[in-house]
Design a protein around this motif. Structure first.
Motif, PDB file in Angstrom:
ATOM      1  N   ASP A   1    -106.594 -22.011  23.137  1.00 27.93           N
ATOM      2  CA  ASP A   1    -107.140 -20.861  23.859  1.00 27.93           C
ATOM      3  C   ASP A   1    -108.626 -21.002  24.113  1.00 27.93           C
ATOM      4  OD1 ASP A   1    -104.626 -19.723  23.869  1.00 27.93           O
ATOM      5  OD2 ASP A   1    -104.976 -18.505  22.076  1.00 27.93           O
ATOM      6  N   ASP A   2    -109.339 -21.723  23.228  1.00 27.64           N
ATOM      7  CA  ASP A   2    -110.780 -21.909  23.437  1.00 27.64           C
ATOM      8  C   ASP A   2    -111.086 -23.118  24.314  1.00 27.64           C
ATOM      9  OD1 ASP A   2    -110.167 -24.000  21.746  1.00 27.64           O
ATOM     10  OD2 ASP A   2    -111.323 -23.233  20.046  1.00 27.64           O
ATOM     11  N   HIS A   3    -110.053 -23.847  24.733  1.00 28.52           N
ATOM     12  CA  HIS A   3    -110.193 -24.992  25.636  1.00 28.52           C
ATOM     13  C   HIS A   3    -111.150 -26.049  25.097  1.00 28.52           C
ATOM     14  CE1 HIS A   3    -107.807 -22.866  28.576  1.00 28.52           C
ATOM     15  NE2 HIS A   3    -108.641 -21.845  28.534  1.00 28.52           N
ATOM     16  N   LEU A   4    -111.074 -26.304  23.795  1.00 26.60           N
ATOM     17  CA  LEU A   4    -111.836 -27.373  23.157  1.00 26.60           C
ATOM     18  C   LEU A   4    -110.889 -28.492  22.771  1.00 26.60           C
ATOM     19  CD1 LEU A   4    -114.133 -25.281  20.747  1.00 26.60           C
ATOM     20  CD2 LEU A   4    -114.723 -26.197  23.010  1.00 26.60           C
ATOM     21  N   THR A   5    -111.284 -29.719  23.009  1.00 26.45           N
ATOM     22  CA  THR A   5    -110.462 -30.873  22.664  1.00 26.45           C
ATOM     23  C   THR A   5    -111.331 -31.964  22.082  1.00 26.45           C
ATOM     24  OG1 THR A   5    -108.950 -30.400  24.503  1.00 26.45           O
ATOM     25  CG2 THR A   5    -108.800 -32.579  23.500  1.00 26.45           C
TER      26      THR A   5
ATOM     27  N   VAL B   1    -109.063 -27.043  13.335  1.00 27.09           N
ATOM     28  CA  VAL B   1    -110.243 -26.185  13.161  1.00 27.09           C
ATOM     29  C   VAL B   1    -111.390 -26.791  13.972  1.00 27.09           C
ATOM     30  CG1 VAL B   1    -111.862 -25.175  11.522  1.00 27.09           C
ATOM     31  CG2 VAL B   1    -109.462 -25.514  10.865  1.00 27.09           C
ATOM     32  N   MET B   2    -111.867 -26.058  14.958  1.00 25.36           N
ATOM     33  CA  MET B   2    -112.883 -26.568  15.879  1.00 25.36           C
ATOM     34  C   MET B   2    -114.010 -25.544  15.981  1.00 25.36           C
ATOM     35  SD  MET B   2    -111.295 -29.350  17.299  1.00 25.36           S
ATOM     36  CE  MET B   2    -111.708 -29.528  19.022  1.00 25.36           C
ATOM     37  N   THR B   3    -115.230 -26.004  15.828  1.00 24.95           N
ATOM     38  CA  THR B   3    -116.394 -25.115  15.942  1.00 24.95           C
ATOM     39  C   THR B   3    -117.427 -25.760  16.853  1.00 24.95           C
ATOM     40  OG1 THR B   3    -116.032 -24.309  13.681  1.00 24.95           O
ATOM     41  CG2 THR B   3    -118.166 -23.847  14.701  1.00 24.95           C
ATOM     42  N   LEU B   4    -117.618 -25.163  18.019  1.00 22.53           N
ATOM     43  CA  LEU B   4    -118.617 -25.645  18.965  1.00 22.53           C
ATOM     44  C   LEU B   4    -119.962 -25.027  18.609  1.00 22.53           C
ATOM     45  CD1 LEU B   4    -119.229 -27.218  21.608  1.00 22.53           C
ATOM     46  CD2 LEU B   4    -118.703 -25.101  22.848  1.00 22.53           C
ATOM     47  N   ALA B   5    -120.959 -25.862  18.383  1.00 24.98           N
ATOM     48  CA  ALA B   5    -122.282 -25.363  18.030  1.00 24.98           C
ATOM     49  C   ALA B   5    -122.845 -24.542  19.181  1.00 24.98           C
ATOM     50  CB  ALA B   5    -123.210 -26.519  17.693  1.00 24.98           C
ATOM     51  N   PRO B   6    -123.497 -23.408  18.885  1.00 25.02           N
ATOM     52  CA  PRO B   6    -124.053 -22.580  19.964  1.00 25.02           C
ATOM     53  C   PRO B   6    -125.155 -23.312  20.712  1.00 25.02           C
ATOM     54  CG  PRO B   6    -124.829 -21.829  17.803  1.00 25.02           C
ATOM     55  CD  PRO B   6    -123.761 -22.854  17.548  1.00 25.02           C
ATOM     56  N   GLY B   7    -125.288 -22.951  21.978  1.00 23.82           N
ATOM     57  CA  GLY B   7    -126.379 -23.505  22.775  1.00 23.82           C
ATOM     58  C   GLY B   7    -126.089 -24.821  23.451  1.00 23.82           C
ATOM     59  N   HIS B   8    -124.804 -25.221  23.538  1.00 25.83           N
ATOM     60  CA  HIS B   8    -124.534 -26.470  24.237  1.00 25.83           C
ATOM     61  C   HIS B   8    -124.871 -26.302  25.727  1.00 25.83           C
ATOM     62  CE1 HIS B   8    -120.815 -24.683  25.826  1.00 25.83           C
ATOM     63  NE2 HIS B   8    -120.785 -25.715  26.664  1.00 25.83           N
TER      64      HIS B   8
ATOM     65  N   ASN C   1    -108.565 -31.072  10.503  1.00 28.77           N
ATOM     66  CA  ASN C   1    -107.129 -30.797  10.665  1.00 28.77           C
ATOM     67  C   ASN C   1    -106.605 -31.264  12.024  1.00 28.77           C
ATOM     68  OD1 ASN C   1    -104.721 -29.831   9.463  1.00 28.77           O
ATOM     69  ND2 ASN C   1    -104.820 -27.954  10.663  1.00 28.77           N
ATOM     70  N   LEU C   2    -106.999 -32.462  12.412  1.00 26.98           N
ATOM     71  CA  LEU C   2    -106.485 -33.048  13.643  1.00 26.98           C
ATOM     72  C   LEU C   2    -105.065 -33.563  13.412  1.00 26.98           C
ATOM     73  CD1 LEU C   2    -109.635 -35.112  14.734  1.00 26.98           C
ATOM     74  CD2 LEU C   2    -109.100 -32.720  15.231  1.00 26.98           C
TER      75      LEU C   2
ATOM     76  N   SER D   1    -103.986 -35.434  10.332  1.00 31.56           N
ATOM     77  CA  SER D   1    -105.050 -36.391  10.080  1.00 31.56           C
ATOM     78  C   SER D   1    -105.970 -35.872   8.982  1.00 31.56           C
ATOM     79  CB  SER D   1    -105.852 -36.627  11.367  1.00 31.56           C
ATOM     80  OG  SER D   1    -107.050 -37.328  11.105  1.00 31.56           O
ATOM     81  N   ASP D   2    -106.533 -36.782   8.204  1.00 33.82           N
ATOM     82  CA  ASP D   2    -107.527 -36.394   7.203  1.00 33.82           C
ATOM     83  C   ASP D   2    -108.946 -36.546   7.727  1.00 33.82           C
ATOM     84  OD1 ASP D   2    -107.509 -39.115   7.326  1.00 33.82           O
ATOM     85  OD2 ASP D   2    -107.076 -39.464   5.205  1.00 33.82           O
ATOM     86  N   PHE D   3    -109.102 -36.812   9.018  1.00 32.59           N
ATOM     87  CA  PHE D   3    -110.429 -36.892   9.625  1.00 32.59           C
ATOM     88  C   PHE D   3    -111.072 -35.503   9.661  1.00 32.59           C
ATOM     89  CE2 PHE D   3    -110.675 -40.947  12.445  1.00 32.59           C
ATOM     90  CZ  PHE D   3    -110.448 -41.719  11.315  1.00 32.59           C
ATOM     91  N   ALA D   4    -112.340 -35.436   9.282  1.00 28.47           N
ATOM     92  CA  ALA D   4    -113.138 -34.219   9.425  1.00 28.47           C
ATOM     93  C   ALA D   4    -114.582 -34.643   9.602  1.00 28.47           C
ATOM     94  CB  ALA D   4    -112.989 -33.320   8.199  1.00 28.47           C
ATOM     95  N   GLY D   5    -115.316 -33.911  10.412  1.00 30.68           N
ATOM     96  CA  GLY D   5    -116.708 -34.267  10.640  1.00 30.68           C
ATOM     97  C   GLY D   5    -117.258 -33.581  11.870  1.00 30.68           C
ATOM     98  N   THR D   6    -118.236 -34.216  12.488  1.00 34.61           N
ATOM     99  CA  THR D   6    -118.889 -33.662  13.677  1.00 34.61           C
ATOM    100  C   THR D   6    -119.118 -34.761  14.711  1.00 34.61           C
ATOM    101  OG1 THR D   6    -121.109 -34.013  12.781  1.00 34.61           O
ATOM    102  CG2 THR D   6    -120.092 -31.873  12.366  1.00 34.61           C
ATOM    103  N   ILE D   7    -119.141 -34.334  15.962  1.00 34.91           N
ATOM    104  CA  ILE D   7    -119.510 -35.210  17.073  1.00 34.91           C
ATOM    105  C   ILE D   7    -120.675 -34.545  17.793  1.00 34.91           C
ATOM    106  CG2 ILE D   7    -118.791 -36.276  19.235  1.00 34.91           C
ATOM    107  CD1 ILE D   7    -115.927 -36.237  18.208  1.00 34.91           C
ATOM    108  N   THR D   8    -121.757 -35.267  17.946  1.00 40.54           N
ATOM    109  CA  THR D   8    -122.927 -34.776  18.667  1.00 40.54           C
ATOM    110  C   THR D   8    -123.175 -35.708  19.850  1.00 40.54           C
ATOM    111  OG1 THR D   8    -123.880 -33.934  16.608  1.00 40.54           O
ATOM    112  CG2 THR D   8    -125.371 -34.174  18.481  1.00 40.54           C
TER     113      THR D   8
END
Length: 274
Positions: free
Chosen positions: A172-176, A208-215, A226-227, A238-245
């Motif tokens: 629903d948040d259209h994040l991938t 679980v996806m969290t887009l940092a504010p201000g992109h 939780n991919l 998947s056991d992958f967790a982290g961030t992409i900048t």
């Protein structure tokens, strides 16, 4: 007079009086469908499906019209009118906002699970002017590796409904988020048909996806966990967790034939704040 003919005051039934309203409905439906799918299937190759569908209606309707049947010809006219409406709607309907291409960007992948991983690499970006639609793709060589034995990582990010319209797992948040992992080496005694050379860790509705504010068009950051990982043996969590900048450099590719030129001030993007 006995047997005299008495005129019936009721009007004779008008055959086909429902055809014109039905044709008007078919035209309106075709216009609406063509306009909507022109906006929804924004990519030119996907939009070609609309034209093919409309031509199919015209072809079927034309063949059916050649059949001399009072029952089939109205249906044929409906198909023809719907096909014409679809083509017109596709050409006069609203278009998606123009996308800008940035070829000289960068990407930084940090994994906190299952092991610590920190690497950077080149990236290319595509975005609308308001950054409501963003796609970030890795460079040809993915992320920098810590050693020759380390696997190759190719992360990508999309934001907005332009880029997930055909995704069965669209959120629903259209994040991938997607991270393709290419194995650096395969054991000599491994069966190549049984061992996957590539695994893909990808977000779905349960991730679980969290887009940092201000992109913005200049870059952004997203945290994930939780991919779902897919490989030759099936799918699992998947056991992958982290961030992409990521950062997106200046626009290096001009607008397409249907896009308006960009203002001069938009051609140079400032760096993303740290």
């Amino acid at each position: 007079m006995v047997g005299a003919m008495i005129d019936d005051p009721r009007p004779a039934p008008q055959r086909g009086r429902w055809v014109l309203p039905l044709l008007a409905l078919a035209l309106a439906s075709g216009l609406a469908a063509g306009a909507y799918y022109n906006w929804y299937l924004w990519h030119p190759m996907s939009g070609l499906m609309i034209t093919l569908a409309a031509l199919g209606l015209l072809l079927i309707g034309g063949v059916a019209f050649l059949i001399r049947s009072r029952r089939i010809r109205p249906i044929a006219l409906v198909l023809i009118v719907a096909g014409i409406g679809t083509i017109v709607g596709q050409n006069v309907g609203p278009d998606r906002p123009a996308t800008r291409r940035h070829e000289t960007g960068s990407m930084h992948l940090v994994l906190t699970s299952p092991v610590s991983f920190d690497a950077s690499g080149e990236a290319s970006c595509g975005s609308t002017a308001d950054a409501s639609q963003v796609v970030v793709d890795p460079g040809s060589f993915g992320m920098a590796r810590a050693s020759e034995e380390a696997d190759f990582h190719y992360p990508s990010v999309t934001i907005g409904d332009m880029y997930d319209y055909a995704d069965p797992g669209r959120r629903d948040d259209h994040l991938t988020v997607s991270i393709a992992v290419h194995l650096a080496a395969i054991p000599a005694d491994a069966d190549l048909n049984a061992v996957p050379v590539e695994t893909i860790h990808r977000s779905d509705r349960a991730s679980v996806m969290t887009l940092a504010p201000g992109h913005s068009v200049n870059g952004g950051s997203i945290a994930f966990s939780n991919l779902v990982v897919s490989d030759g043996s099936g799918s699992r969590r998947s056991d992958f967790a982290g961030t992409i900048t990521w950062t997106c450099g200046p626009v290096t590719v001009g607008p397409g034939p249907n896009e308006s030129p960009l203002p001069e001030e938009d051609l140079s993007d400032s760096p993303v704040p740290g």
